[in-house]
Scaffold this active site. Structure first.
Site, mmCIF file in Angstrom:
data_model
loop_
_atom_site.group_PDB
_atom_site.id
_atom_site.type_symbol
_atom_site.label_atom_id
_atom_site.label_comp_id
_atom_site.label_asym_id
_atom_site.label_seq_id
_atom_site.Cartn_x
_atom_site.Cartn_y
_atom_site.Cartn_z
ATOM 1 N N GLU A 57 -26.393 55.848 -22.541
ATOM 2 C CA GLU A 57 -26.069 54.875 -21.735
ATOM 3 C C GLU A 57 -26.211 55.793 -20.623
ATOM 4 O O GLU A 57 -25.050 57.005 -20.385
ATOM 5 C CB GLU A 57 -24.192 54.759 -21.882
ATOM 6 C CG GLU A 57 -23.846 53.164 -23.073
ATOM 7 C CD GLU A 57 -23.957 54.006 -24.762
ATOM 8 O OE1 GLU A 57 -24.339 53.160 -25.051
ATOM 9 O OE2 GLU A 57 -23.800 55.224 -24.720
ATOM 10 N N SER A 58 -27.131 55.871 -19.678
ATOM 11 C CA SER A 58 -26.872 57.013 -18.599
ATOM 12 C C SER A 58 -28.062 57.720 -19.093
ATOM 13 O O SER A 58 -28.789 58.365 -19.815
ATOM 14 C CB SER A 58 -27.155 56.171 -17.452
ATOM 15 O OG SER A 58 -26.380 55.247 -17.644
ATOM 16 N N CYS A 69 -22.829 54.484 -18.151
ATOM 17 C CA CYS A 69 -22.452 52.994 -17.905
ATOM 18 C C CYS A 69 -21.821 52.212 -19.120
ATOM 19 O O CYS A 69 -21.458 52.830 -20.384
ATOM 20 C CB CYS A 69 -24.333 51.905 -17.868
ATOM 21 S SG CYS A 69 -25.020 52.522 -19.193
ATOM 22 N N SER A 119 -33.762 53.420 -19.233
ATOM 23 C CA SER A 119 -33.608 55.003 -18.421
ATOM 24 C C SER A 119 -34.209 55.776 -18.109
ATOM 25 O O SER A 119 -35.628 55.837 -19.411
ATOM 26 C CB SER A 119 -32.012 55.252 -19.444
ATOM 27 O OG SER A 119 -30.852 54.647 -19.358
ATOM 28 N N HIS A 130 -31.427 53.648 -13.656
ATOM 29 C CA HIS A 130 -30.697 52.551 -15.149
ATOM 30 C C HIS A 130 -30.716 51.385 -14.824
ATOM 31 O O HIS A 130 -30.531 51.105 -14.102
ATOM 32 C CB HIS A 130 -30.007 53.127 -15.313
ATOM 33 C CG HIS A 130 -29.018 54.758 -15.753
ATOM 34 N ND1 HIS A 130 -29.867 55.122 -16.600
ATOM 35 C CD2 HIS A 130 -29.211 56.363 -15.011
ATOM 36 C CE1 HIS A 130 -30.119 56.832 -16.790
ATOM 37 N NE2 HIS A 130 -29.632 56.945 -15.703
#
Length: 352
Positions: free
Chosen positions: A73-74, A88, A248, A262
């Site tokens: 997540e990022s 995120c 990403s 992203h």
């Protein structure tokens, strides 16, 4: 954004598949100290920190001055005295701050926090977030428990607002590590610094289709097809294409500059974030390249610049712009704090 996260956020109706692309961004600067370096913290320790956040490392690249991690997540960036974590979905980055401060002190040799920035745009579905990220007051309360009394801002209209927390420009100490204290001093001199962030929503479906396995076989193919490789030339790019969709990337340069992008491409919740610390006296050309690449209907623009940075006058220049590349400025604010100038603005595309 990991496929499992996308599926866990999907509704019963598959056509309404949802993922929270809006990211929480925590940035901690430590005061320079002899032989202190955050890059001494080993990857295994960072992996433990990220378990608290509810994400994991996917890929890694580095330059002479910065270590860059692509996450499920990022992203995360680690340099000598700056830590950046941007995540995120339903991640919980503020829960890891205590662990980061402990590693900074015990492994990296950093005893003092110079400044802190925490920011995010309003979530699409705030009720789906885990504590303390379910509301800004809870986030501020937790940050104050680490760093003392900070300064909190809410900028822009309610549905498109942008939240910011930073430290007061006063010396003090906080009980951040049980009985041992880490000092906070954001009055000391700092190195030149500037950061631009462009947070885009309601993006062109044709562009978003590029960032799916159905359209692009590899991350490199998506990077080239979208023009991401041309946004800031000379960056070493580390990119990742998720399955079935999502993208990403981190880019790093020899001079310590970075950029990160992203992408949440689902049509019901399309979202793209762009961030870079590349120095520039004017960001007009860079902003145009980003907007041309992703074609959003709406975006939030923020620019931070210290007085001794090349972009020191950039926030004031942006403040004077009433329209930008076929976009109407709906809201704008300019503030100074803790040695930085900040410009925030919300833009929406002119009606066809």
């Amino acid at each position: 954004m990991a496929e499992t996260e996308i599926l866990s956020n999907a509704s019963e109706n598959n056509s309404d598949q949802f993922f929270e692309g809006v990211e929480k961004l925590i940035e901690i600067w430590f005061t320079p100290a002899k032989n202190a370096d955050l890059r001494r913290i080993p990857r295994q320790q960072w992996e433990k920190v990220l378990k608290i956040v509810r994400c994991e490392i996917i890929s890694f690249t580095q330059s002479e001055q910065v270590d860059a991690y692509v996450l499920s997540e990022s992203s995360m960036f680690v340099s000598k005295r700056r830590f950046i974590l941007k995540t995120c979905g339903t991640t919980t980055p503020l829960r890891c701050v205590r662990a980061v401060l402990a590693l900074a002190r015990d492994v990296a040799g950093h005893e003092r926090v110079h400044n802190v920035f925490y920011s995010r745009r309003e979530f699409a579905r705030p009720k789906a977030q885990l504590q303390p990220h379910d509301n800004f007051d809870s986030e501020v309360e937790l940050l104050d428990s680490y760093f003392g009394d900070g300064r909190a801002y809410i900028m822009g209209p309610e549905k498109d607002c942008w939240y910011l927390y930073t430290l007061l420009p006063l010396e003090g100490t906080v009980d951040a590590l049980e009985k041992e204290q880490i000092q906070v001093n954001c009055c000391e001199s700092s190195e030149p610094d500037q950061t631009i962030e462009i947070l885009m929503s309601d993006l062109d479906p044709a562009v978003m289709d590029i960032f799916s396995r159905a359209s692009s076989a590899t991350a490199a193919e998506a990077t080239k097809a979208s023009g991401i490789d041309k946004i800031i030339p000379g960056m070493v790019i580390d990119d990742f294409l998720f399955d079935p969709c999502g993208y990403s990337m981190n880019g790093v340069a020899k001079d310590g500059c970075y950029m990160t992008i992203h992408i949440t491409p689902e049509r019901a919740c399309s979202y793209v974030s762009f961030e870079s610390n590349v120095p520039a006296a004017s960001y007009d050309d860079l902003i145009k390249r980003v907007l041309d690449a992703f074609r959003p209907a709406k975006f939030v623009l923020t620019v931070f610049a210290s007085p001794d940075s090349p972009g020191a006058d950039t926030p004031r220049q942006l403040k004077k712009i009433s329209s930008l590349f076929a976009f109407e400025q709906k809201d704008a604010q300019f503030v100074r704090f803790a040695g930085y100038a900040l410009h925030y603005a919300l833009y929406c595309k002119f009606p066809s």
